[in-house]
Enzyme design. Sequence first.
Site, PDB file in Angstrom:
ATOM      1  CG  LEU A  78       9.103 -17.175  -4.742  1.00 17.67           C
ATOM      2  CD1 LEU A  78       9.088 -17.222  -3.212  1.00 17.67           C
ATOM      3  CD2 LEU A  78       9.494 -15.769  -5.190  1.00 17.67           C
ATOM      4  CG  HIS A 119      -0.134   2.184  -9.481  1.00 16.28           C
ATOM      5  ND1 HIS A 119      -0.355   1.788  -8.178  1.00 16.28           N
ATOM      6  CD2 HIS A 119      -1.247   2.871  -9.853  1.00 16.28           C
ATOM      7  CE1 HIS A 119      -1.566   2.212  -7.790  1.00 16.28           C
ATOM      8  NE2 HIS A 119      -2.112   2.886  -8.781  1.00 16.28           N
ATOM      9  CG  ASP A 138      -2.069   0.975   1.089  1.00 15.74           C
ATOM     10  OD1 ASP A 138      -2.360   1.402  -0.041  1.00 15.74           O
ATOM     11  OD2 ASP A 138      -2.679   1.318   2.125  1.00 15.74           O
ATOM     12  CB  SER A 147      -7.614  -3.926   2.937  1.00 18.35           C
ATOM     13  OG  SER A 147      -7.374  -2.711   3.588  1.00 18.35           O
TER      14      SER A 147
HETATM   15  C1  IPE Z   1      -1.503   0.233  -3.510  1.00 22.02           C
HETATM   16  O1  IPE Z   1      -1.286   1.590  -3.465  1.00 22.02           O
HETATM   17  C2  IPE Z   1      -1.539  -0.294  -4.913  1.00 22.02           C
HETATM   18  C3  IPE Z   1      -2.854  -0.779  -5.374  1.00 22.02           C
HETATM   19  C4  IPE Z   1      -3.919  -0.911  -4.635  1.00 22.02           C
HETATM   20  C5  IPE Z   1      -2.972  -1.143  -6.788  1.00 22.02           C
HETATM   21  P1  IPE Z   1      -2.498   2.616  -3.471  1.00 22.02           P
HETATM   22  O2  IPE Z   1      -2.874   2.882  -4.877  1.00 22.02           O
HETATM   23  O3  IPE Z   1      -3.625   2.118  -2.604  1.00 22.02           O
HETATM   24  O4  IPE Z   1      -1.802   3.883  -2.833  1.00 22.02           O
HETATM   25  P2  IPE Z   1      -2.403   4.937  -1.793  1.00 22.02           P
HETATM   26  O5  IPE Z   1      -2.955   4.154  -0.621  1.00 22.02           O
HETATM   27  O6  IPE Z   1      -3.471   5.679  -2.524  1.00 22.02           O
HETATM   28  O7  IPE Z   1      -1.243   5.771  -1.416  1.00 22.02           O
HETATM   29 MG    MG Z   2      -4.109   2.425  -0.599  1.00 25.15          MG
END
Ligand code: IPE
Ligand code: MG
Length: 235
Positions: free
Chosen positions: A126, A32, A15, A191
């Site tokens: 793995l 990402h 996250d 989550s």
């Molecule tokens: C996690 O990072 C990646 C995915 C869920 C694809 P986020 O996209 O949730 O990043 P924040 O929480 O908004 O910073």
């Molecule tokens: Mg997030």
Amino acid sequence: MLKQDSLKHLAIIMDGNGRWASQRNHRRLFGHVKGAKTAQSIIFKCLDLKIPYLSLFTLSTENTLRPESEIRDLTHLFEKIIFKHTKQFIEKDIQLHILGDISIFPSKLQTDLKAIQKKTKSNKGLNLIVALNYGGRQEIVNGAKKLVQKIQSGDLKINELTESQFGELLSSSQFPTPDLIIRTGGNLRLSNFYLWSSAYSEFYFTETLWPDFDEKCLDLALQKYSVTERKFGVL
Ligand code: IPE
Ligand code: MG
């Protein structure tokens, strides 16, 4: 030397990509992309450490409700990653498992995901489990549907159902239960990740945003895990 023999399955809730990007005045996709690089280095580190199973919570059922543009960006990113890494996964002896309902993705991505699973099927180094459009509740509901079928067909009697029989109906039952679940990004929640199989998992939460989670951060989490006494509720 870390005592890691008991760590068969490490699961990570990755996250913080969006926040990492906005701190740098960039679009979420930038986070990402960097997050995917982090995932790559953590995968190879786990391979080196001989951790047999690594799960990456890549996209939850709830994440798929994000704006279409972000889902499109992520879909393209997944396609690029598969194209770039298939050969490497084969060479490095990594077996890829996809957990979740991939039918929501464009057919090209679905085909590529199936192909990479097939190509890496006999790899042993793995087991990399990528959770894509995965939700713990969805997994339990799917298990419940299978259970009803078994009962209706006379395969199983309601009163004889055990936890382990129910657990076997879940898609993640093919993997050991996660020993350690790491969550980056500062929030203290699961989550909708491995709801059933996390019953006795250890948790490690860090403020570090996923794109910044490097090998040293992983070492810290593993160090903490290695000194945790696990009794599974028994004295
Ligand atoms: C996690 O990072 C990646 C995915 C869920 C694809 P986020 O996209 O949730 O990043 P924040 O929480 O908004 O910073
Ligand atoms: Mg997030």
